[in-house]
Design an enzyme around this catalytic site. Structure first.
Site, PDB file in Angstrom:
ATOM      1  N   GLN A   1       0.831  -1.201   0.000  1.00  0.00           N
ATOM      2  CA  GLN A   1       0.000   0.000   0.000  1.00  0.00           C
ATOM      3  C   GLN A   1       0.868   1.255   0.000  1.00  0.00           C
ATOM      4  O   GLN A   1       1.058   1.893   1.019  1.00  0.00           O
ATOM      5  CB  GLN A   1      -0.889  -0.029   1.253  1.00  0.00           C
ATOM      6  CG  GLN A   1      -1.894   1.069   1.329  1.00  0.00           C
ATOM      7  CD  GLN A   1      -3.103   0.791   0.487  1.00  0.00           C
ATOM      8  OE1 GLN A   1      -3.608  -0.319   0.461  1.00  0.00           O
ATOM      9  NE2 GLN A   1      -3.576   1.783  -0.209  1.00  0.00           N
ATOM     10  N   PHE A   2       1.403   1.624  -1.175  1.00  0.00           N
ATOM     11  CA  PHE A   2       2.281   2.795  -1.240  1.00  0.00           C
ATOM     12  C   PHE A   2       1.554   4.073  -0.862  1.00  0.00           C
ATOM     13  O   PHE A   2       2.170   5.040  -0.413  1.00  0.00           O
ATOM     14  CB  PHE A   2       2.928   2.921  -2.626  1.00  0.00           C
ATOM     15  CG  PHE A   2       2.050   3.534  -3.679  1.00  0.00           C
ATOM     16  CD1 PHE A   2       2.114   4.888  -3.946  1.00  0.00           C
ATOM     17  CD2 PHE A   2       1.156   2.753  -4.397  1.00  0.00           C
ATOM     18  CE1 PHE A   2       1.310   5.458  -4.914  1.00  0.00           C
ATOM     19  CE2 PHE A   2       0.355   3.306  -5.363  1.00  0.00           C
ATOM     20  CZ  PHE A   2       0.416   4.665  -5.626  1.00  0.00           C
ATOM     21  N   THR A   3       0.229   4.109  -0.985  1.00  0.00           N
ATOM     22  CA  THR A   3      -0.517   5.338  -0.691  1.00  0.00           C
ATOM     23  C   THR A   3      -0.489   5.714   0.788  1.00  0.00           C
ATOM     24  O   THR A   3      -0.873   6.827   1.145  1.00  0.00           O
ATOM     25  CB  THR A   3      -1.974   5.245  -1.183  1.00  0.00           C
ATOM     26  OG1 THR A   3      -2.628   4.163  -0.518  1.00  0.00           O
ATOM     27  CG2 THR A   3      -2.032   5.054  -2.688  1.00  0.00           C
TER      28      THR A   3
END
Length: 145
Positions: A78-80
């Site tokens: 989950q890079f966000t």
């Protein structure tokens, strides 16, 4: 490393219409990696998650860990989680590690959990994923190192 931990009664992740990971009881992890993260951060966070007492005992108190309960993990990259929304209306993702850095560390993090005897299911790194879960409690925490 930043991880959102959600205690779950059941969860699954689907990529292109196919289930790539599914659990019945445990935690869903949304895992973000930043530029400075390495083996030390992965070990710290994996150990914290495995031993975090967030499952209820017979008296209804959160006294049991994932290891105690033999719970499962559904781990989702989950890079966000490193999106900066302080300026403007579009998040800035400059603090998220590039895929060539993040993916091996994400894989290592999952391996560390596996080495503790935890059943780890995953999504597909970098893919568009549909995540479904029944949040238990709800109990949701953020762990950061």
């Amino acid at each position: 490393m930043r991880v959102v931990v959600q205690r779950s009664k059941q969860a699954s992740v689907t990529v292109n219409g196919e289930i790539t990971g599914q659990i019945q009881y445990g935690v869903v992890l949304l895992v973000g990696v930043t530029h400075e993260d390495g083996e030390e951060e992965a070990k710290y966070v994996a150990d914290k998650i495995a031993n975090l007492r967030i499952f209820e005992d017979e008296e209804g108190k959160m006294n049991h860990s994932l290891l105690d309960q033999k719970g499962q993990v559904l781990s989702i990259s989950q890079f966000t989680l490193y999106g900066d929304t302080r300026k403007g209306r579009r998040p800035n993702f400059m603090e998220a590690a590039r895929p060539e850095v993040a993916e091996p560390l994400y894989d290592r993090f999952n391996q560390l959990l596996l080495e503790k005897g935890i059943d780890v299911q995953t999504g597909v790194f970098g893919a568009m994923m549909d995540v479904s879960l029944i949040n238990d409690g709800p109990v949701t925490l953020i762990i950061e190192k």
